[in-house]
Design an enzyme around this catalytic site. Structure first.
Site, PDB file in Angstrom:
ATOM      1  CB  THR A 105      -2.640  -8.935  -0.433  1.00 32.33           C
ATOM      2  OG1 THR A 105      -1.620  -8.857  -1.913  1.00 32.33           O
ATOM      3  CG2 THR A 105      -2.187 -10.470   0.007  1.00 32.33           C
TER       4      THR A 105
ATOM      5  CG  ASN B 173      -1.738  -1.160   1.435  1.00 31.04           C
ATOM      6  OD1 ASN B 173      -1.865  -1.700   0.166  1.00 31.04           O
ATOM      7  ND2 ASN B 173      -2.445  -1.675   1.935  1.00 31.04           N
TER       8      ASN B 173
ATOM      9  CB  CYS C  19      13.725  14.156 -10.856  1.00 30.00           C
ATOM     10  SG  CYS C  19      13.968  14.843 -12.481  1.00 30.00           S
TER      11      CYS C  19
ATOM     12  CG  ASN D 174      -7.609 -11.755   0.955  1.00 28.10           C
ATOM     13  OD1 ASN D 174      -6.838 -11.008   0.929  1.00 28.10           O
ATOM     14  ND2 ASN D 174      -8.313 -12.259  -0.333  1.00 28.10           N
ATOM     15  CG  LEU D 175     -13.790  -9.849   2.664  1.00 26.55           C
ATOM     16  CD1 LEU D 175     -14.020  -9.942   3.834  1.00 26.55           C
ATOM     17  CD2 LEU D 175     -14.197  -8.347   1.442  1.00 26.55           C
TER      18      LEU D 175
ATOM     19  CG  ASP E  66      -2.676   3.763   3.086  1.00 25.93           C
ATOM     20  OD1 ASP E  66      -3.828   2.611   2.254  1.00 25.93           O
ATOM     21  OD2 ASP E  66      -1.964   3.235   3.296  1.00 25.93           O
TER      22      ASP E  66
ATOM     23  CG  HIS F 280       4.024  -1.612  -4.303  1.00 29.78           C
ATOM     24  ND1 HIS F 280       2.915  -2.440  -4.661  1.00 29.78           N
ATOM     25  CD2 HIS F 280       5.238  -2.844  -5.028  1.00 29.78           C
ATOM     26  CE1 HIS F 280       3.306  -3.856  -5.175  1.00 29.78           C
ATOM     27  NE2 HIS F 280       4.935  -3.912  -5.263  1.00 29.78           N
TER      28      HIS F 280
HETATM   29  C1  BV8 Z   1       8.244  -6.175 -11.369  1.00 31.91           C
HETATM   30  C2  BV8 Z   1       1.839   1.434  -6.896  1.00 31.91           C
HETATM   31  C3  BV8 Z   1      10.296  -6.507 -13.171  1.00 31.91           C
HETATM   32  C4  BV8 Z   1       0.920   1.878  -7.895  1.00 31.91           C
HETATM   33  C5  BV8 Z   1       1.744  -1.377  -7.656  1.00 31.91           C
HETATM   34  C6  BV8 Z   1       3.015  -9.319 -17.463  1.00 31.91           C
HETATM   35  C7  BV8 Z   1       3.046  -7.627 -18.235  1.00 31.91           C
HETATM   36  C8  BV8 Z   1       3.783  -7.017 -17.338  1.00 31.91           C
HETATM   37  C9  BV8 Z   1       4.064  -7.061 -16.210  1.00 31.91           C
HETATM   38  C10 BV8 Z   1       4.397  -8.242 -15.723  1.00 31.91           C
HETATM   39  C11 BV8 Z   1       3.398  -9.647 -15.602  1.00 31.91           C
HETATM   40  N1  BV8 Z   1       3.171 -10.284 -15.033  1.00 31.91           N
HETATM   41  C12 BV8 Z   1       3.870 -10.243 -14.320  1.00 31.91           C
HETATM   42  C13 BV8 Z   1       4.324  -9.051 -14.037  1.00 31.91           C
HETATM   43  C14 BV8 Z   1       4.915  -8.177 -13.368  1.00 31.91           C
HETATM   44  C15 BV8 Z   1       4.042  -6.956 -12.526  1.00 31.91           C
HETATM   45  C16 BV8 Z   1       2.632  -7.925 -12.670  1.00 31.91           C
HETATM   46  O1  BV8 Z   1       2.312  -8.384 -11.201  1.00 31.91           O
HETATM   47  N2  BV8 Z   1       1.761  -7.832 -12.722  1.00 31.91           N
HETATM   48  C17 BV8 Z   1      -0.145  -8.276 -12.427  1.00 31.91           C
HETATM   49  C18 BV8 Z   1      -0.772  -7.161 -13.020  1.00 31.91           C
HETATM   50  C19 BV8 Z   1       0.362  -9.269 -13.127  1.00 31.91           C
HETATM   51  N3  BV8 Z   1       4.544  -6.954 -11.560  1.00 31.91           N
HETATM   52  C20 BV8 Z   1       5.329  -5.900 -11.441  1.00 31.91           C
HETATM   53  O2  BV8 Z   1       5.360  -4.693 -12.770  1.00 31.91           O
HETATM   54  C21 BV8 Z   1       6.684  -4.684 -10.141  1.00 31.91           C
HETATM   55  N4  BV8 Z   1       7.995  -4.948 -11.065  1.00 31.91           N
HETATM   56  O3  BV8 Z   1       8.058  -6.770 -11.740  1.00 31.91           O
HETATM   57  O4  BV8 Z   1       9.769  -5.357 -11.724  1.00 31.91           O
HETATM   58  C22 BV8 Z   1      11.551  -5.716 -13.436  1.00 31.91           C
HETATM   59  C23 BV8 Z   1      12.789  -6.062 -13.675  1.00 31.91           C
HETATM   60  C24 BV8 Z   1      13.971  -5.753 -13.769  1.00 31.91           C
HETATM   61  C25 BV8 Z   1      13.938  -4.475 -14.592  1.00 31.91           C
HETATM   62  C26 BV8 Z   1      12.639  -4.104 -14.928  1.00 31.91           C
HETATM   63  C27 BV8 Z   1      11.359  -4.361 -14.335  1.00 31.91           C
HETATM   64  C28 BV8 Z   1       6.196  -3.922  -9.865  1.00 31.91           C
HETATM   65  C29 BV8 Z   1       4.270  -4.364  -9.413  1.00 31.91           C
HETATM   66  C30 BV8 Z   1       4.229  -3.027  -8.345  1.00 31.91           C
HETATM   67  C31 BV8 Z   1       2.930  -2.423  -8.961  1.00 31.91           C
HETATM   68  N5  BV8 Z   1       2.889  -0.875  -7.798  1.00 31.91           N
HETATM   69  N6  BV8 Z   1       1.391  -0.105  -6.816  1.00 31.91           N
HETATM   70  C32 BV8 Z   1      -0.348   2.521  -6.804  1.00 31.91           C
HETATM   71  O5  BV8 Z   1      -0.476   2.126  -6.407  1.00 31.91           O
HETATM   72  O6  BV8 Z   1      -1.076   3.088  -7.712  1.00 31.91           O
HETATM   73  S1  BV8 Z   1       0.613  -2.405  -7.364  1.00 31.91           S
HETATM   74  C33 BV8 Z   1      -0.587  -1.909  -6.655  1.00 31.91           C
HETATM   75  O7  BV8 Z   1      -1.405  -3.168  -7.209  1.00 31.91           O
HETATM   76  C34 BV8 Z   1      -0.457  -2.427  -5.927  1.00 31.91           C
HETATM   77  O8  BV8 Z   1       0.416  -1.531  -4.799  1.00 31.91           O
HETATM   78  C35 BV8 Z   1      -0.915  -4.008  -5.048  1.00 31.91           C
HETATM   79  O9  BV8 Z   1       0.589  -4.415  -5.182  1.00 31.91           O
HETATM   80  C36 BV8 Z   1      -1.598  -4.337  -5.960  1.00 31.91           C
HETATM   81  C37 BV8 Z   1      -2.763  -4.429  -5.932  1.00 31.91           C
HETATM   82  O10 BV8 Z   1      -2.388  -5.661  -5.108  1.00 31.91           O
HETATM   83  P1  BV8 Z   1      -3.798  -5.585  -4.266  1.00 31.91           P
HETATM   84  O11 BV8 Z   1      -2.731  -5.061  -2.905  1.00 31.91           O
HETATM   85  O12 BV8 Z   1      -3.977  -7.862  -3.750  1.00 31.91           O
HETATM   86  O13 BV8 Z   1      -4.976  -5.168  -4.008  1.00 31.91           O
HETATM   87  P2  BV8 Z   1      -5.624  -5.841  -4.996  1.00 31.91           P
HETATM   88  O14 BV8 Z   1      -7.505  -5.157  -4.968  1.00 31.91           O
HETATM   89  O15 BV8 Z   1      -5.811  -6.632  -5.944  1.00 31.91           O
HETATM   90  O16 BV8 Z   1      -6.439  -7.351  -3.428  1.00 31.91           O
HETATM   91  C38 BV8 Z   1      -7.092  -7.119  -2.201  1.00 31.91           C
HETATM   92  C39 BV8 Z   1      -7.479  -8.157  -2.094  1.00 31.91           C
HETATM   93  O17 BV8 Z   1      -8.358  -7.856  -0.085  1.00 31.91           O
HETATM   94  C40 BV8 Z   1      -9.051  -9.067  -2.516  1.00 31.91           C
HETATM   95  O18 BV8 Z   1      -8.514  -9.739  -2.319  1.00 31.91           O
HETATM   96  C41 BV8 Z   1     -10.043  -8.902  -1.799  1.00 31.91           C
HETATM   97  O19 BV8 Z   1     -10.949  -9.691  -0.920  1.00 31.91           O
HETATM   98  C42 BV8 Z   1      -9.206  -8.163  -0.002  1.00 31.91           C
HETATM   99  N7  BV8 Z   1      -9.530  -7.371   0.996  1.00 31.91           N
HETATM  100  C43 BV8 Z   1     -11.133  -6.461   0.575  1.00 31.91           C
HETATM  101  N8  BV8 Z   1     -11.164  -5.970   1.396  1.00 31.91           N
HETATM  102  C44 BV8 Z   1     -10.366  -6.672   2.493  1.00 31.91           C
HETATM  103  C45 BV8 Z   1     -10.440  -8.114   2.637  1.00 31.91           C
HETATM  104  N9  BV8 Z   1      -9.103  -8.552   2.784  1.00 31.91           N
HETATM  105  C46 BV8 Z   1      -8.952  -8.813   4.155  1.00 31.91           C
HETATM  106  N10 BV8 Z   1     -10.237  -7.331   4.676  1.00 31.91           N
HETATM  107  C47 BV8 Z   1     -10.997  -6.146   4.109  1.00 31.91           C
HETATM  108  N11 BV8 Z   1     -11.645  -5.261   4.781  1.00 31.91           N
END
Ligand code: BV8
Length: 247
Positions: free
Chosen positions: A195, A99, A124, A220-221, A101, A116
């Site tokens: 997550t 997160n 910059c 997780n939910l 936030d 992240h």
């Molecule tokens: C990297 C900042 C390598 C931004 C974020 C295919 C194509 C291109 C790339 C990739 C690919 N496959 C994999 C990748 C790599 C990519 C990736 O994983 N993509 C995903 C979409 C497949 N990863 C990256 O690009 C990372 N970098 O790999 O670099 C590299 C190596 C060498 C040289 C260069 C590069 C960078 C990843 C970071 C991206 N930035 N955040 C911003 O926030 O604005 S990620 C962003 O999305 C969040 O930070 C978070 O990590 C993610 C969302 O995930 P969650 O936090 O899990 O949130 P989500 O909504 O998904 O789930 C919430 C869960 O909570 C749900 O399950 C829900 O049921 C539950 N919930 C809801 N309420 C509750 C609850 N649980 C409990 N209680 C509740 N009340």
């Protein structure tokens, strides 16, 4: 609601990974909750360098909106439970969060790795000046780097956020790795909270912890992509589960 609990003793070390779900009860929408969309843009588009190059005004609007939203909310019971756990464990505790936030710090946690980046800093997009504290909302005019301007160059400021396709800070990953390695010989508990396990490398942490002998828990939910990797899975809201999870 969980009846299972995690017993803490003087040998127990806890590594926690949180995602957007722990902030949901504070009123911050999760990524998947919005179908991974923002104003009909796929999150990966507005949270990427490509997106910033193509439309920096849109990207700054996206982050400004999230700054405004996050400024207005408070930590919830789930955040406070993790702050109490750090008080109890001290350096036997580490919190890695996806997160941006800042709510864990607001709740009182100090041992936090913001994997992240953070909404509350700007840097910059070109020179290597230190990221600086910034709560500004940029809705029309794009912020430029003053340091670059002094050198007669023009460069845009950007949010200090790790975008999709960008590498995480190796120092952050090294800190998490060092905590896991230092846990060898002790009892390591790895807890993931709120997550979807969809984004790497954060989603791989459970495997590293398990390979180091950790007991693995997911709160997780709903089912997450990588919940098969966890020994213990508790389906419930983090604000309801965390306060009574550790005994
Ligand atoms: C990297 C900042 C390598 C931004 C974020 C295919 C194509 C291109 C790339 C990739 C690919 N496959 C994999 C990748 C790599 C990519 C990736 O994983 N993509 C995903 C979409 C497949 N990863 C990256 O690009 C990372 N970098 O790999 O670099 C590299 C190596 C060498 C040289 C260069 C590069 C960078 C990843 C970071 C991206 N930035 N955040 C911003 O926030 O604005 S990620 C962003 O999305 C969040 O930070 C978070 O990590 C993610 C969302 O995930 P969650 O936090 O899990 O949130 P989500 O909504 O998904 O789930 C919430 C869960 O909570 C749900 O399950 C829900 O049921 C539950 N919930 C809801 N309420 C509750 C609850 N649980 C409990 N209680 C509740 N009340």
């Amino acid at each position: 609601m969980t009846t299972s609990t995690i017993r803490i003793d003087e040998r127990t070390r806890v590594l926690v990974l949180t995602g957007a779900g722990i902030s949901a009860e504070s009123g911050i929408p999760t990524f998947r909750g919005a179908d991974g969309l923002w104003e009909n843009h796929p999150i990966e588009k507005v949270a990427s360098m490509r997106g910033f190059v193509d439309d920096p005004i849109l990207v700054w609007r996206f982050y400004s909106q999230r700054r405004a939203d996050a400024k207005a909310v408070a930590p919830n019971a789930g955040h406070h439970a993790l702050a109490r756990l750090e008080e109890r464990l001290g350096d036997r505790f580490l919190l890695a969060t996806q997160n941006v936030d800042g709510l864990h710090t607001k709740a009182g946690n100090a041992r936090v790795v913001e994997m992240h980046g953070t909404l509350w800093k700007t840097r910059c997009s070109r020179c290597d000046r230190e990221p600086f504290d910034d709560e500004e909302v940029y809705l029309g005019d794009l912020p430029g780097c003053g340091a670059c301007a002094k050198r007669g160059e023009s460069a845009l400021l950007r949010p200090h956020i790790v975008w999709f396709g960008e590498r995480l800070d190796p120092r952050d990953l090294a800190r998490i790795d060092a905590f896991v390695r230092a846990s060898r010989g002790s009892r390591l508990v790895f807890l993931a909270v709120g997550t979807s396990g969809r984004v790497s490398p954060a989603s791989e942490l459970v495997v590293h912890a398990r390979d180091a002998g950790a007991e693995t828990w997911l709160v997780n939910l709903e089912p997450s992509d990588n919940q098969g990797a966890f020994e213990h899975v508790v389906h419930g809201a983090s604000g309801a589960v965390l306060p009574s999870l550790f005994v």
